[in-house]
Enzyme design. Structure first.
Site, PDB file in Angstrom:
ATOM      1  N   ASP A   8      -9.986 -35.533  43.277  1.00 38.62           N
ATOM      2  CA  ASP A   8      -9.686 -34.686  42.138  1.00 38.62           C
ATOM      3  C   ASP A   8      -9.947 -33.246  42.567  1.00 38.62           C
ATOM      4  O   ASP A   8     -10.300 -32.983  43.732  1.00 38.62           O
ATOM      5  CB  ASP A   8     -10.556 -35.106  40.941  1.00 38.62           C
ATOM      6  CG  ASP A   8      -9.929 -34.739  39.602  1.00 38.62           C
ATOM      7  OD1 ASP A   8      -8.959 -33.962  39.582  1.00 38.62           O
ATOM      8  OD2 ASP A   8     -10.433 -35.221  38.570  1.00 38.62           O
ATOM      9  N   GLU A  10     -11.386 -30.476  40.263  1.00 34.95           N
ATOM     10  CA  GLU A  10     -12.316 -29.617  39.536  1.00 34.95           C
ATOM     11  C   GLU A  10     -13.707 -29.578  40.164  1.00 34.95           C
ATOM     12  O   GLU A  10     -14.478 -28.656  39.897  1.00 34.95           O
ATOM     13  CB  GLU A  10     -12.400 -30.066  38.068  1.00 34.95           C
ATOM     14  CG  GLU A  10     -11.104 -29.850  37.282  1.00 34.95           C
ATOM     15  CD  GLU A  10     -10.101 -30.999  37.422  1.00 34.95           C
ATOM     16  OE1 GLU A  10     -10.309 -31.878  38.287  1.00 34.95           O
ATOM     17  OE2 GLU A  10      -9.107 -31.006  36.673  1.00 34.95           O
ATOM     18  N   HIS A  61      -5.282 -35.847  40.566  1.00 34.49           N
ATOM     19  CA  HIS A  61      -5.366 -34.619  39.776  1.00 34.49           C
ATOM     20  C   HIS A  61      -4.017 -34.206  39.191  1.00 34.49           C
ATOM     21  O   HIS A  61      -3.020 -34.087  39.919  1.00 34.49           O
ATOM     22  CB  HIS A  61      -5.903 -33.466  40.627  1.00 34.49           C
ATOM     23  CG  HIS A  61      -5.873 -32.156  39.907  1.00 34.49           C
ATOM     24  ND1 HIS A  61      -6.777 -31.853  38.914  1.00 34.49           N
ATOM     25  CD2 HIS A  61      -5.021 -31.107  39.985  1.00 34.49           C
ATOM     26  CE1 HIS A  61      -6.490 -30.652  38.429  1.00 34.49           C
ATOM     27  NE2 HIS A  61      -5.428 -30.183  39.050  1.00 34.49           N
ATOM     28  N   HIS A 117     -14.093 -32.761  31.733  1.00 41.75           N
ATOM     29  CA  HIS A 117     -13.224 -33.490  30.811  1.00 41.75           C
ATOM     30  C   HIS A 117     -13.306 -34.963  31.176  1.00 41.75           C
ATOM     31  O   HIS A 117     -13.850 -35.316  32.229  1.00 41.75           O
ATOM     32  CB  HIS A 117     -11.773 -32.989  30.869  1.00 41.75           C
ATOM     33  CG  HIS A 117     -11.124 -33.118  32.206  1.00 41.75           C
ATOM     34  ND1 HIS A 117     -11.353 -32.229  33.232  1.00 41.75           N
ATOM     35  CD2 HIS A 117     -10.276 -34.042  32.706  1.00 41.75           C
ATOM     36  CE1 HIS A 117     -10.655 -32.594  34.289  1.00 41.75           C
ATOM     37  NE2 HIS A 117      -9.989 -33.707  34.012  1.00 41.75           N
ATOM     38  N   GLU A 136     -15.180 -39.763  34.055  1.00 38.36           N
ATOM     39  CA  GLU A 136     -14.088 -40.443  34.768  1.00 38.36           C
ATOM     40  C   GLU A 136     -14.628 -41.375  35.845  1.00 38.36           C
ATOM     41  O   GLU A 136     -14.082 -42.458  36.083  1.00 38.36           O
ATOM     42  CB  GLU A 136     -13.151 -39.394  35.383  1.00 38.36           C
ATOM     43  CG  GLU A 136     -12.367 -38.626  34.328  1.00 38.36           C
ATOM     44  CD  GLU A 136     -11.501 -37.514  34.893  1.00 38.36           C
ATOM     45  OE1 GLU A 136     -11.508 -37.308  36.128  1.00 38.36           O
ATOM     46  OE2 GLU A 136     -10.824 -36.841  34.099  1.00 38.36           O
TER      47      GLU A 136
HETATM   48 ZN   LIG Z   1      -8.420 -33.112  37.883  1.00 40.19          ZN
END
Ligand SMILES: [Zn+2]
Length: 278
Positions: A8, A10, A61, A117, A136
């Site tokens: 991912d 972030e 992502h 998130h 996640e």
């Molecule tokens: Zn992401």
């Protein structure tokens, strides 16, 4: 030694704002992708140094096609693109010896974590597995646990690691930055972050090939409780197989089959996009 890697954006060192993470034609996004590619390649190189012979990457992502495939290190194959049925976990099965989570970030419900998130920030306000708040990494761990594959390596900020540890009890963790708020962090220099990731990935693969690593051994039947921003979203979510309404803004997915639970969750993420924002 086969390694599967979900990455991912972030949680990558230097990433603190959405404009670094979203395709817009801007230089900011191009630099963001370069930072992510460098961390992914560091993880690949470390894994190979530790004994990995086959590596599969799953781009997890956004639209999930963020890398220049020509620049991926180590001959790793690349699962990319949208509408993957297993989403962030596409391509993992029981033929793999370990799973890596690279560039991961904190949950929407947890402590401040850069760009936190849980799948869709406009829809989900919290997720719990067996009663504990998760992000996640925890939801994705359902698939790894189903296949009996240990999560051996995790990189991201320290919140991400705190949230992932219950699902990856023996993993090697690399902290790339300390989040200050959801939009600020004290970041390692990218070179230093990559160095730590390379070393950590090598150590992780050596341990998998040596003493091995444990899986979390989740209690079953398991529960995945989801909270939404609005009641409309919870209603739409129940149109997915396996999702039962538990409150005005909540549903529960449960069972012994963790892969079926994850599949129901993916269906919920797709269908709730149609229920609009707040
Ligand atoms: Zn992401």
């Amino acid at each position: 030694m086969k390694i599967w890697m979900s990455f991912d954006m972030e949680g990558v060192a230097g990433i603190v704002d959405w404009d670094q993470c979203r395709p817009s034609g801007s230089a900011r996004y191009e630099i963001g992708c370069q930072l992510m590619l460098d961390e992914v390649n560091a993880a690949i190189e470390g894994a190979i140094a530790g004994g990995a012979t086959e590596i599969v990457l799953n781009d997890s992502h956004g639209t999930m096609a963020n890398l220049d495939p020509r620049r991926i290190a180590g001959g790793a194959s690349y699962v990319s693109g949208r509408h993957k049925p297993r989403y962030m976990m596409q391509g993992l099965d029981d033929s793999f010896d370990a799973a890596f989570l690279v560039g991961y970030h904190g949950s929407i419900s947890g402590r401040p974590s850069t760009l936190s998130h849980t799948y869709n920030p406009e829809v989900f306000s919290a997720a719990r597995i067996n009663g504990e708040l998760v992000g996640e990494s925890g939801i994705n761990a359902l698939v790894a646990e189903h296949y009996g594959v240990p999560i051996a390596f995790v990189s991201g900020d320290s919140v991400t690691w705190d949230e992932t540890r219950p699902f990856a009890p023996d993993a090697v963790a690399v902290i790339t930055k300390e989040s200050i708020t959801r939009f600020s962090a004290a970041n390692l220099h990218p070179d230093e972050s990559c160095r730590l990731i390379r070393e950590g990935a090598e150590r992780a693969v050596r341990q998998v090939g040596g003493d091995g690593m444990r899986t979390p051994e989740l209690t079953r039947p398991a529960t995945l409780d989801l909270e939404f921003q609005t009641g409309d979203m919870a209603e739409v979510a129940t149109w997915s197989r396996g999702a039962e309404r538990t409150g005005e803004r909540s549903v529960r997915i449960s069972g012994d089959d963790l892969l079926a639970m994850f599949t129901s969750f993916v269906a919920v993420t797709y269908i709730t996009r149609q229920a609009g924002g707040r």
